[in-house]
Scaffold this active site. Sequence first.
Site, PDB file in Angstrom:
ATOM      1  N   CYS A 454       0.829  -1.209   0.000  1.00 17.66           N
ATOM      2  CA  CYS A 454       0.000   0.000   0.000  1.00 17.66           C
ATOM      3  C   CYS A 454       0.859   1.254   0.000  1.00 17.66           C
ATOM      4  O   CYS A 454       0.432   2.304  -0.483  1.00 17.66           O
ATOM      5  CB  CYS A 454      -0.944   0.004   1.198  1.00 17.66           C
ATOM      6  SG  CYS A 454      -0.120  -0.235   2.783  1.00 17.66           S
ATOM      7  N   HIS A 827      -1.018   0.924   7.582  1.00 16.88           N
ATOM      8  CA  HIS A 827      -1.573   0.941   6.221  1.00 16.88           C
ATOM      9  C   HIS A 827      -1.482   2.354   5.665  1.00 16.88           C
ATOM     10  O   HIS A 827      -1.574   3.333   6.408  1.00 16.88           O
ATOM     11  CB  HIS A 827      -3.035   0.480   6.266  1.00 16.88           C
ATOM     12  CG  HIS A 827      -3.718   0.471   4.942  1.00 16.88           C
ATOM     13  ND1 HIS A 827      -3.318  -0.345   3.910  1.00 16.88           N
ATOM     14  CD2 HIS A 827      -4.783   1.188   4.467  1.00 16.88           C
ATOM     15  CE1 HIS A 827      -4.105  -0.145   2.857  1.00 16.88           C
ATOM     16  NE2 HIS A 827      -5.000   0.787   3.180  1.00 16.88           N
TER      17      HIS A 827
END
Length: 996
Positions: A454, A827
Site C-alpha cells: 500500500c 496501512h
Amino acid sequence: MDKILEAVVMSSYPNNVKQGLVRRVIEAAKQPMDSEQCWSMLELSTKLYLTGDTKYKREIGKEVLEVYGHYHPEEFEEFFNVRFLLSLLQEGYGPLGKRSHYVLDYIQLGLQFVLESPSANSIFSLLRIEVLRKVCERPSPKQCAKISKLLTQYPQCIPTGKHQLLFCQQLIRCIGQFQCVSEGEEEIMEFLEQVNKVSGLLQRIWRTQTSAILPSLKELFTIISSTEEQEAPSNALASVVQFVPLELMDGVIRNLTNDDSITDVQMMMAIGRMIDWVSWPLGKNIDKWIIGLLKGLAAVKKFSILIEVTLSKIEKVFSKLLYPIVREGALSVLQYMLLSFQHSHEAFHLLLPHIPRLVASLKKEDSNSATSSLEQLAELIHCMFFRFSGFPDLYEPVLEAIKALPIPNEDRIKHLLGQNAWTSQKNELACFYPRLASKSETGKIGLINLGNTCYMNSIIQSLFMASDFRHSVLNLTEGNSQPLMTKLQWLFAFLEHSQRPAISPESFLSASWPPWFTPGAQQDCSEYLKYLLDRLHEEEKTGKRIYQKLKESSLMSQAVEHHYLNKTLIEKMFGGKMMTKIRCLKCLNVSSREEAFTDLSLAFPPSDRNMRGSTSILPVEEIGPQFIEPPENAGQLMGSPWIRRKAPKASDHTAPPVSVETLGFQEPGEAANPGRGNDTGVDAAKDPLSTFGEQACAPKDSRSVPDLINYFLSPERLTAENKYHCEKCASLQDAEKVAELTEGPHYLILTLLRFSFDPRTMKRKKILDNVSIPVVLKLPILVAPEETEEVCQRGKDGAVPGRGFMTVVYDLCSVVVHSGISSESGHYYCYSRECTDTVPHGQPQDGVPKPASDKQLDFEIQWYLFNDTRVSFSSFESVSNVTSFFPKDTAYVLFYRQRPGRQSCLLHEALAEAGRLHGEPSLHKDLMEAISKDNILFLQEQEKEARNRAAYISALPKSPLWWRDLDRDKDDDSSSGGCSPAAGGGGSGSFHGLVF
C-alpha cells in the site's frame, strides 16, 4: 348402557348435567358385565374418541376406554387386536377415514392395557412396520410429533435393525419438509414443540444405537446440499444437529471436506443452509457446527466457497443480533465470518449501513445480553478498522455509534486476527482479490495490494494525480533509454485507459523495488518515494534526455529548450533549490552552499516551543535570511542565542521576508499580512471562502504545516558540541545556520517526520500529533535583487520593493495518510485531486499566465480517496478531519502544486504549449495495443466469472428478506412480550420472521 351413554353425550343438556349422568355410567362400567355389552361400550368410546367433534366428547371416550381397559382387560385385549389396529393405521376410522387425526393418540392410549397380553409382541411388530411406513409418507409436523410421542413412551415400537437406520433417515427427511404455515405466536410455539419432540426421538435412538448417527448425518447433508429441491429444506433441521455429540464433529467435517464426490456447488448449498440455521431458536451448538465446517473448508483451501457464502449470508447473520433468543449463536458465527475474511474489506463493508441502527437498538434494550453483545461487537468492529483502515468517510458514522464502548488494545486485536485467518499464506488468496465487477463510479482505477504494498500504491496514485507529471510521462516516445520511466509510463497508461476496476503494479514494483526493502513487509512510503524519484532522475541523466526528444518533435521553443535543456523531468517537476548559510558569530564570515531537493522533510518543533497561531511559530521579523547582528562586546554572545536583529533599512535586500502562510481571504495579488491572522471583512455567510478559511486554520494548541515549515526555515544555533569549524578563524566557533528556499519546485513534496527513534524501546515510534493542512500555501522564495525589482515593477507574486523574498502560492493536490503507530506496520492510503490551471493555456499577460481564482482552484475540484483497489469520492473536509476521528490515521506526505507565477512561467508556458499542440497525451502504438488487448481479455474474464458465479449464486439457498428485521425495529415501541428485537418478545410477525 351404550345407548344411554350415547344419548346423554349427544343431548343438549348443559355439560355439568351431562357430566353427572356420564359419571354414573362409568361407575356402572366398573361392575362385571357380559362381553357383548363391553364390546358395545368399547365401540362407542372408540367412536367418540376418534370422530368426536368436540373436546368434551373425546374426553368422555377416553375415560370410558380407560375404565374398560382397566376393569375388563380380556374383553379390551380381544377388541384391541392386530387386525383392528392395522385397519386404523392404513384406512383410518369411520366417515373421516384417513383424515382421522387421533388414531395414533388412540393407539398410544390403548397400548398400556395390552403390554402383558399374549398379543403384545404381534402389536409391537405391526407398529414397527407401520410407523416406518407412516414416516415415509411424510406426515405433518403434528402427526410426526404424535409418532415420536408414541415411540418415546413405547420404545418397543421403534423399528429395529436396518429398518431403524431407514426410520432415522426418513424422519430427518420429514423434518426437512416441516413448515409452519401460521404466523400466530401460539401456533409457532406449538410448532417448535412438535419439532423438539421429533428431534428428541432421534436423540433417544442415537443414544442406544450410536451406529445410526453417521448415516443419519449423511442423509441430513444430502438434503441440505441438494440442488434439485424446489423448496428449501426447513430450518427445523437445526434441531437434529444439536443432538450430535460434539466429539464426532471433527471426524464428520474432515470426511465431508475431503469427499471428492461432493461438488463445490453442493458444499456451498449445504453451508449456506446451515448458516440460515442461526435463526432457529431452540438449537444448541449450531454455531459450533457452522464454524467447524467453515474452518474445515478453509483447511482444504475451498476459498471460493467461503467467499461466496460469507458475502451472501453475513448480513442475515448480523440481523439476528436483534433477537435475544438467537443472539449468542449468531454473534459467534458473525465473529468467525468477519475475522476470517481478511483478504478483502467486502464482508465488513456490507454491514456498515446497518451497524448504527443495531447499536442503537441494543442500547435501547438495556439487558445483560445486549450489553455483552455490544462490547463484543465493538471489539469486532475495531478489529475490522485495524485490518481495513483507509475508509474514514465510510467508518465515521460507525465510529460515532460505538464511541462510548471499550476499545481493545492492539495486542488483543492482533491476537484475534491472527487466530482466525483462513490461511497464514497471503498469496493463497491473491487470485480472489479484488472481487470488483466494474470500475469505480469515480472513473478512477485502483491498484492491487501485492502484500503490504500500500505504501507504493499510495505514492503511485499521488504521482498519477499530479497531472503535469502524468502528461509528461505519457508523452514520452519509444526508445527513450529509460526502462524504469517506461514502466511508469505503461502503468500510468493503464491507470488512464484500462477497463479493469484495479490493475496489478507487479512489474513496476519489481523494477522500482529498493534493494534493502524486505519482501512482504510494510515499508516507509517517503523512503520509497525518494528512492523512486532519485532512480528516475539518475536514469534520465545517464540515458537519452527527454528534452532532446521534445526538441526533435518541436514541442518546445528554442528559448525554453535552452533554459531547461540540462534539467531532467524529475528536476523540472519536483526539483527545488535551497541555500544553506552558516555565519560565524566571532568573525562574521558567511559560508553558503546551494543544493537541490525533491522534498522537504519537516521535523516537529519541541513541545515547549512557543506556538503563535496557525501561520507562524516565530514573529514575522524573526523569519528569514538575516543573521544575528554582531554585538559590540563579543562576550555578549554567551547569552541567549536568539539576539534581536537590527531594524531593516528600505534599501536592505536582506530585510525580513514574508513568512509561510495559509490562504486567508486575500486576493492572489494582495500582499500577505500574517499579523492579522484570518480576520476578514467579507460576510462569511455570503462568501464560500469563509468556510475554506476555517478549514485552513489549525485548531487551538495544534500544529499546522506552516508551523513546521517555519520551524524548518528558522535559524539554528550551532554551539557546544555542535560548534562550527570556521575556515577564517581556523577553529571551532559558535555559529548560526539558516536555510532559505531559492527556487520553488513545480510540485512541492512535504514529508512530516512522524517517525523517530526511541532509545528506550530501541524502536521507531510515531508522533500522532494532529497537523492542520492548508489547502493553499504561500511560501517565501528568496530572489536576487534584480529579480525583485523586475517582479515589483510587474506587481506580481506579492513581492514588496526592498525585500529579498516573493510569495509563491501552492495548491494542495495529494495527502498520503499513514494509519498505524509504527513505520514497520499499519496501512497507507491517499487523498488526491487533480490540480490544473483553471484558465488553461490562457494568453499570459506580461509573460505571466493568468492565475485562476481561489474559489475555482479550491472548491470546484473533486477530491478522491485511493485505498488500494478501492477508489471513492471524498472531500477536503474528510482530509481535514481524518485524524480527529481516527487518531492513528495521520497525514504523512503532502503534494502541493505551484500556481502560475513569475518563477514558474517558463514551465507553465511549455506545458501549455505542449497541451495546445497535442491535447491529451497520445500513446505509442505498442502501448495502445497492449491496453486494448488487456481490455478484451478483461471482458472475457468477466463473462467467464459471471457464468461461474451464476452457478454458485443460483445454488445458494434463497433467504428471507433479512433487512426487514432491521427495518422493523426502527421506531417500533409498541411491541411487548418475549420475542421482540428489543425486549425479547413482540408481535407474532417479528417472531415468525426470526424462525422462518
